[in-house]
Enzyme design. Sequence first.
Site, PDB file in Angstrom:
ATOM      1  N   LYS A  65       0.818  -1.224   0.000  1.00  0.00           N
ATOM      2  CA  LYS A  65       0.000   0.000   0.000  1.00  0.00           C
ATOM      3  C   LYS A  65       0.848   1.268   0.000  1.00  0.00           C
ATOM      4  O   LYS A  65       2.025   1.253   0.339  1.00  0.00           O
ATOM      5  CB  LYS A  65      -0.984  -0.044   1.168  1.00  0.00           C
ATOM      6  CG  LYS A  65      -2.111  -1.029   0.847  1.00  0.00           C
ATOM      7  CD  LYS A  65      -3.323  -0.862   1.693  1.00  0.00           C
ATOM      8  CE  LYS A  65      -4.410  -1.796   1.136  1.00  0.00           C
ATOM      9  NZ  LYS A  65      -5.513  -1.983   2.089  1.00  0.00           N
ATOM     10  N   ARG A  68      -4.151  -9.997   4.613  1.00  0.00           N
ATOM     11  CA  ARG A  68      -4.514 -10.044   3.191  1.00  0.00           C
ATOM     12  C   ARG A  68      -3.303  -9.585   2.386  1.00  0.00           C
ATOM     13  O   ARG A  68      -2.914  -8.416   2.477  1.00  0.00           O
ATOM     14  CB  ARG A  68      -5.732  -9.128   2.971  1.00  0.00           C
ATOM     15  CG  ARG A  68      -6.281  -9.130   1.569  1.00  0.00           C
ATOM     16  CD  ARG A  68      -7.491  -8.196   1.462  1.00  0.00           C
ATOM     17  NE  ARG A  68      -8.063  -8.189   0.132  1.00  0.00           N
ATOM     18  CZ  ARG A  68      -7.587  -7.476  -0.875  1.00  0.00           C
ATOM     19  NH1 ARG A  68      -6.554  -6.691  -0.701  1.00  0.00           N
ATOM     20  NH2 ARG A  68      -8.145  -7.534  -2.066  1.00  0.00           N
TER      21      ARG A  68
HETATM   22  N1  HH2 Z   1      -7.523  -3.533   0.377  1.00  0.00           N
HETATM   23  C1  HH2 Z   1      -7.794  -3.540  -0.952  1.00  0.00           C
HETATM   24  C2  HH2 Z   1      -8.888  -4.248  -1.440  1.00  0.00           C
HETATM   25  N2  HH2 Z   1      -9.696  -4.930  -0.616  1.00  0.00           N
HETATM   26  N3  HH2 Z   1     -10.250  -5.671   1.562  1.00  0.00           N
HETATM   27  C3  HH2 Z   1     -10.010  -5.687   2.885  1.00  0.00           C
HETATM   28  N4  HH2 Z   1     -10.802  -6.393   3.717  1.00  0.00           N
HETATM   29  N5  HH2 Z   1      -8.939  -4.996   3.423  1.00  0.00           N
HETATM   30  C4  HH2 Z   1      -8.095  -4.269   2.653  1.00  0.00           C
HETATM   31  O1  HH2 Z   1      -7.177  -3.645   3.223  1.00  0.00           O
HETATM   32  C5  HH2 Z   1      -8.325  -4.233   1.244  1.00  0.00           C
HETATM   33  C6  HH2 Z   1      -9.439  -4.955   0.719  1.00  0.00           C
HETATM   34  C7  HH2 Z   1      -6.896  -2.803  -1.896  1.00  0.00           C
HETATM   35  O2  HH2 Z   1      -5.859  -3.605  -2.330  1.00  0.00           O
HETATM   36  P1  HH2 Z   1      -5.769  -4.434  -3.721  1.00  0.00           P
HETATM   37  O3  HH2 Z   1      -6.731  -5.569  -3.746  1.00  0.00           O
HETATM   38  O4  HH2 Z   1      -4.366  -4.791  -3.879  1.00  0.00           O
HETATM   39  O5  HH2 Z   1      -6.100  -3.418  -4.864  1.00  0.00           O
HETATM   40  P2  HH2 Z   1      -7.406  -3.165  -5.725  1.00  0.00           P
HETATM   41  O6  HH2 Z   1      -8.570  -3.055  -4.839  1.00  0.00           O
HETATM   42  O7  HH2 Z   1      -7.090  -1.895  -6.459  1.00  0.00           O
HETATM   43  O8  HH2 Z   1      -7.587  -4.290  -6.685  1.00  0.00           O
END
Ligand code: HH2
Length: 276
Positions: free
Chosen positions: A222, A256
């Site tokens: 992040k 995660r």
């Molecule tokens: N962060 C992201 C997406 N979903 N869900 C939970 N429960 N907690 C988090 O911190 C969280 C989440 C963002 O990260 P990422 O999946 O890498 O990116 P994107 O949503 O742009 O696909």
Amino acid sequence: MGGFEPQRVFAGGSPAIMGILNVTPDSFSDGGLFLEHQAAVARGLEMLAEGAVIVDVGGESTRPGAAPVPADEEAARVVPVLAALAQKAPQAVLSVDTSKPDVAERALAAGAQLVNDVTAGGDPRMLEVVAEAGAGIVLMHMRGTPQTMQQDTRYTHVVAEVAEFLAARADAALAAGVPKERIFLDPGIGFGKDLEGNLALLRALAHLAALGFALVLGVSRKSFIGQLTGAAVGERLPGSLAALLPALGCPQVVVRVHDVAATKQFLQVARAVRAA
Ligand code: HH2
């Protein structure tokens, strides 16, 4: 459909690993979708082999400013991947990263057992869908929407505000009929928080654990890690591991992550040192 067995998540101890599987195709070519599907299923199986207990399949990006995806398109991305993983890896806990009840319903029917909702049941039907299916739910704190969340990141007391919000959403889930052991709370690192807010929440993770629910923590790659170190997204693994340290002090946490194998090794050693 959807029956979630919470004891499977922490059977191997805490923190347990949730591997991130984003099925958000940006590149299309002939047969691109099929390749995308194959590649997604292969990556899901690889993360399970590397030590993930949960695979979290998402079809809509929640990046700051990301554009919303219609429900049918989001379901078309995630449902076939979940169905294939459910068939090939029946031991896995499969999660769908969605805030749309329609998508959650179809994902649960296809074999997901957990709904990761970054809006914490913002659509009231979500909690009903989860309760009905006997599924689990991750309730995450976010201020505003992915389009607006970084516009105002000021809080008077970030930890107290986030804890109060999560406790209220957990009450709503309980009232909708989701049992306590199927509810996970997540402070939503990076979702409407500045660097200081993210660090305060990480430091206070044990305080959030004291609410009495299992937690989910998402710090992997992040931007606060980039703010602290100057590292580009693809170079944030060491910082991502360091940011997991507070999770070691909490009884039940799911982390995660993108980098499952490295996280597994980090946790194995860190847990052994703590237990020695
Ligand atoms: N962060 C992201 C997406 N979903 N869900 C939970 N429960 N907690 C988090 O911190 C969280 C989440 C963002 O990260 P990422 O999946 O890498 O990116 P994107 O949503 O742009 O696909």
